[in-house]
Design an enzyme around this catalytic site. Structure first.
Site, PDB file in Angstrom:
ATOM      1  CG  ASP A   1      47.104 -23.775 -12.427  1.00  0.00           C
ATOM      2  OD1 ASP A   1      46.515 -24.779 -11.982  1.00  0.00           O
ATOM      3  OD2 ASP A   1      48.172 -23.340 -11.948  1.00  0.00           O
TER       4      ASP A   1
ATOM      5  CB  SER B   1      48.824 -20.826  -9.872  1.00  0.00           C
ATOM      6  OG  SER B   1      48.447 -20.745 -11.237  1.00  0.00           O
TER       7      SER B   1
ATOM      8  CG  ASN C   1      50.783 -14.241 -10.038  1.00  0.00           C
ATOM      9  OD1 ASN C   1      50.689 -14.733  -8.928  1.00  0.00           O
ATOM     10  ND2 ASN C   1      51.098 -12.973 -10.237  1.00  0.00           N
TER      11      ASN C   1
ATOM     12  CD1 TRP D   1      53.064 -17.645 -14.881  1.00  0.00           C
ATOM     13  CD2 TRP D   1      54.490 -17.721 -16.607  1.00  0.00           C
ATOM     14  NE1 TRP D   1      53.458 -18.949 -15.036  1.00  0.00           N
ATOM     15  CE2 TRP D   1      54.333 -19.031 -16.080  1.00  0.00           C
ATOM     16  CE3 TRP D   1      55.340 -17.533 -17.700  1.00  0.00           C
ATOM     17  CZ2 TRP D   1      55.007 -20.134 -16.616  1.00  0.00           C
ATOM     18  CZ3 TRP D   1      56.002 -18.628 -18.228  1.00  0.00           C
ATOM     19  CH2 TRP D   1      55.827 -19.912 -17.682  1.00  0.00           C
TER      20      TRP D   1
ATOM     21  CE1 TYR E   1      56.908 -23.859 -13.938  1.00  0.00           C
ATOM     22  CE2 TYR E   1      58.673 -22.295 -13.531  1.00  0.00           C
ATOM     23  CZ  TYR E   1      57.520 -22.657 -14.203  1.00  0.00           C
ATOM     24  OH  TYR E   1      56.996 -21.813 -15.142  1.00  0.00           O
TER      25      TYR E   1
ATOM     26  CG  ASP F   1      45.560 -27.907  -9.639  1.00  0.00           C
ATOM     27  OD1 ASP F   1      45.306 -26.903 -10.328  1.00  0.00           O
ATOM     28  OD2 ASP F   1      46.709 -28.347  -9.487  1.00  0.00           O
TER      29      ASP F   1
ATOM     30  CB  THR G   1      47.530 -31.286 -10.909  1.00  0.00           C
ATOM     31  OG1 THR G   1      48.265 -30.228 -10.285  1.00  0.00           O
ATOM     32  CG2 THR G   1      48.239 -32.607 -10.635  1.00  0.00           C
TER      33      THR G   1
END
Length: 369
Positions: free
Chosen positions: A88, A91, A93, A95, A131, A269, A272
């Site tokens: 992505d 963003s 991070n 996780w 979110y 992005d 998305t």
């Protein structure tokens, strides 16, 4: 793979490409449509695609995007535990779900078990990912992360303890963020920057999203593949070094400006699926192509949409921007965002091979093949 890594340490870095295959899985929207639950879900959990860009210190924003589709496989820990993650660019991070999470979303996915990794360390920091509706909460740890065979030691990542409901319908387990490090929650270093700092790859990567099948897509770290595009690369300077943000001059249909009049800011992005913009502009854009809902038999007669960037015209044929569903017919891939920012998501990236150059702060675009 070990031999390839050793070879990369010997030859010039410019010759070393780390390719990660991406799979186009069934999206959360498609899964819910098959169950006849999409309309009910959409009303209960409103779609807020711009939520991920409403950045607040200490909180990594994500989005309730029911159309996330492209994921690759990484592993974490010793011995390795495998996870499907969205690569992505919106963003920063990494996780994944953990064994400490009992949410429905976690129960549908692979969970990381720290007790089964000899190299895991809990660093004692909490993590919250907000979110559009709901959030992921968890904590941060470090471990070995393997991406395409390259091992990145002491990588900080998030372990979820609760997750937002829409994640239960996604095929990917988690997220691997590829935006700039300054956006990472709790000061966590990004996977890509760790790769660069350790001399494993050069500081740029590229994304190819295949439009013809569920396979063939890939993210390439440390280089790009000319076989994935035709013509010359166009280099677009970033207007902000946080997300992969650029300046768009206008959007036209049949030579008429229908959106982004006078210029606007857009984020490229991979996380998305749609092209998202301000409500009034999206309404104007949809009206110019015949409406948000379209006749599937009329796609060949619909006009191209042209996105003008840095003096260059990037056109999207109707076959690229119309989404066809087995359950709800055809609709455009232009979505309301309720913000002045635009998102150039997978609808755009499938048409234009994209290079993300962090060293010189540019995005490179060329017509994908």
């Amino acid at each position: 793979m070990k031999a390839a890594i050793i070879l990369c340490a010997i030859v010039a870095l410019s010759e070393c490409l780390l390719r990660i295959p991406l799979n186009k899985g069934k999206t959360a929207r498609e899964s819910l449509e098959e169950q006849g639950l999409w309309e009910e879900y959409r009303q209960q959990f409103p779609y807020r695609p711009m939520a991920k860009f409403e950045f607040a210190v200490g909180t990594e924003q994500m989005t309730n995007d029911a159309d996330l589709a492209y994921f690759g496989v990484i592993s974490i820990g010793t011995p390795p535990q495998s996870f499907r993650v969205i690569f992505d660019t919106g963003s920063s991070n990494l996780w994944v779900p953990s064994v400490y999470c009992s949410s429905a979303a976690c129960n549908n996915h692979h969970k990381f078990n720290p007790s089964q990794s000899s190299t895991f360390r809990n660093i004692g920091k909490s993590l919250q990912i907000q979110y559009g509706t709901g959030s992921m909460t968890g904590f941060l740890g470090t471990d070995v992360v393997a991406v395409g065979g390259i091992q990145v030691p002491h990588q900080t990542f998030g372990l979820s303890q609760s997750e937002a409901p829409f994640m239960a319908h996604m095929q990917a387990d988690g997220i691997l963020g590829l935006a700039f490090p300054r956006l990472a929650a709790s000061g966590a270093q990004t996977v890509f920057n760790n790769m660069v700092q350790q001399g494993l790859v050069q500081d740029y990567f590229s994304v190819y999203l295949s439009s013809n099948s569920a396979t063939g897509s890939e993210v390439t770290f440390g280089g790009y593949d000319p076989s994935h595009y035709t013509g010359n690369l166009v280099w677009i300077p970033l207007s902000s070094e946080t997300y992969w943000q650029i300046t768009v001059e206008s959007m036209t249909v049949n030579g008429n400006v229908v959106a982004c009049n006078g210029g606007c800011q857009a984020i490229v992005d991979t996380g998305t699926s749609l092209i998202v913009g301000p409500n009034s502009d999206i309404s104007s854009l949809n009206n110019a192509v015949g409406g948000a809902s379209v006749n599937c038999q009329n796609i060949a007669n619909m006009p191209e949409v042209t996105i003008n960037i840095n003096g260059h015209a990037f056109t999207l044929p109707a076959s690229a921007y119309v989404r066809q569903s087995n359950y709800y017919g055809c609709s455009t891939g232009f979505g309301n965002g309720g913000s002045s920012l635009w998102i150039l998501g997978d609808v755009f990236i499938r048409q234009y091979y994209t290079i993300f150059n962090m060293s010189n702060n540019y995005v490179g675009l060329a017509k994908a093949v």
